[in-house]
Design a protein around this motif. Structure first.
Motif, mmCIF file in Angstrom:
data_model
loop_
_atom_site.group_PDB
_atom_site.id
_atom_site.type_symbol
_atom_site.label_atom_id
_atom_site.label_comp_id
_atom_site.label_asym_id
_atom_site.label_seq_id
_atom_site.Cartn_x
_atom_site.Cartn_y
_atom_site.Cartn_z
ATOM 1 N N THR A 1 0.826 -1.209 0.000
ATOM 2 C CA THR A 1 0.000 0.000 0.000
ATOM 3 C C THR A 1 0.858 1.255 0.000
ATOM 4 O O THR A 1 0.538 2.223 -0.695
ATOM 5 N N VAL A 2 1.945 1.253 0.755
ATOM 6 C CA VAL A 2 2.832 2.414 0.768
ATOM 7 C C VAL A 2 3.429 2.631 -0.623
ATOM 8 O O VAL A 2 3.481 3.764 -1.121
ATOM 9 N N PHE A 3 3.829 1.552 -1.288
ATOM 10 C CA PHE A 3 4.331 1.696 -2.653
ATOM 11 C C PHE A 3 3.237 2.192 -3.591
ATOM 12 O O PHE A 3 3.503 2.983 -4.496
ATOM 13 N N GLY A 4 1.996 1.761 -3.377
ATOM 14 C CA GLY A 4 0.880 2.254 -4.184
ATOM 15 C C GLY A 4 0.627 3.733 -3.961
ATOM 16 O O GLY A 4 0.354 4.476 -4.912
ATOM 17 N N ILE A 5 0.712 4.185 -2.711
ATOM 18 C CA ILE A 5 0.538 5.611 -2.405
ATOM 19 C C ILE A 5 1.647 6.433 -3.057
ATOM 20 O O ILE A 5 1.396 7.486 -3.645
ATOM 21 N N LEU A 6 2.868 5.944 -2.972
ATOM 22 C CA LEU A 6 3.979 6.654 -3.617
ATOM 23 C C LEU A 6 3.785 6.719 -5.132
ATOM 24 O O LEU A 6 4.082 7.739 -5.763
ATOM 25 N N GLN A 7 3.259 5.674 -5.703
ATOM 26 C CA GLN A 7 2.987 5.657 -7.142
ATOM 27 C C GLN A 7 1.884 6.659 -7.488
ATOM 28 O O GLN A 7 1.972 7.340 -8.505
ATOM 29 N N LEU A 8 0.851 6.751 -6.650
ATOM 30 C CA LEU A 8 -0.213 7.738 -6.883
ATOM 31 C C LEU A 8 0.347 9.158 -6.833
ATOM 32 O O LEU A 8 -0.010 10.001 -7.660
ATOM 33 N N TYR A 9 1.212 9.437 -5.873
ATOM 34 C CA TYR A 9 1.808 10.771 -5.781
ATOM 35 C C TYR A 9 2.701 11.064 -6.990
ATOM 36 O O TYR A 9 2.741 12.180 -7.480
ATOM 37 N N ARG A 10 3.396 10.038 -7.451
ATOM 38 C CA ARG A 10 4.273 10.235 -8.606
ATOM 39 C C ARG A 10 3.455 10.515 -9.871
ATOM 40 O O ARG A 10 3.847 11.322 -10.696
ATOM 41 N N GLN A 11 2.302 9.861 -10.012
ATOM 42 C CA GLN A 11 1.469 10.063 -11.194
ATOM 43 C C GLN A 11 0.789 11.420 -11.184
ATOM 44 O O GLN A 11 0.612 12.033 -12.226
ATOM 45 N N THR A 12 0.371 11.889 -9.998
ATOM 46 C CA THR A 12 -0.333 13.169 -9.942
ATOM 47 C C THR A 12 0.614 14.355 -9.933
ATOM 48 O O THR A 12 0.178 15.478 -10.142
ATOM 49 N N GLY A 13 1.871 14.098 -9.714
ATOM 50 C CA GLY A 13 2.856 15.169 -9.796
ATOM 51 C C GLY A 13 2.966 15.917 -8.561
ATOM 52 O O GLY A 13 3.062 16.948 -8.201
#
Length: 159
Positions: free
Chosen positions: A147-159
């Motif tokens: 989940t932490v990796f998923g959250i980091l991925q969401l932040y990376r995609q939204t900029g």
């Protein structure tokens, strides 16, 4: 009282979600992380209680690890199939839909705990009832990391 509060806490978090009408993706991810971890602790408490009180869990120690893995995987597949069958009716947000999805998550958590404990029993040669805490800690920690990796991925995609 402590066991009761641990068993009921995921249900309280689930019922609290009815008051929220819309989640942003980050809030939804954090909400499900908290719900999953509380469900994991609740399932661990329930299984520990059942091991002390009932002979049914002790009988599961007699199952060979390979047979337990196959049985658990089939039951887990049936749970996922049932959830997919019910998925169209669960898309409408309601308290009953949340409770049904919670029961599927709780059952899946227990079956996944059984499968992982069979796997660990095959590796370590310890009884399944001695592996309750390590198994549920392993499941909860794995979900937390993903989940932490998923959250980091969401932040990376939204900029």
């Amino acid at each position: 009282m402590k066991r009761f509060s641990l068993l009921i806490s995921p249900l309280l978090v689930l019922i609290g979600a009815v008051f929220f009408t819309a989640f942003r993706p980050i809030e939804q991810t954090i909400y499900f992380l908290v719900l999953f971890l509380l469900t994991c602790v609740s399932a661990m408490t329930l299984v520990e209680h059942l091991v002390k009180r009932h002979d049914v869990i002790r009988r599961l120690n007699t199952i060979h690890p390979l047979i337990g893995i196959v049985m658990g995987t089939v039951v887990l597949g049936a749970l996922v199939g049932g959830l997919m069958w019910l998925a169209p009716s669960l898309t409408i947000p309601s308290l009953i839909g949340l409770l049904v999805s919670f029961l599927f998550m709780y059952g899946g958590m227990l079956v996944l705990g059984f499968v992982v404990s069979c796997f660990f029993e095959g590796i370590t040669q310890q009884a399944k009832d001695q592996l309750i805490r390590p198994v549920f800690l392993f499941i909860g920690t794995g979900y937390l990391i993903l989940t932490v990796f998923g959250i980091l991925q969401l932040y990376r995609q939204t900029g």
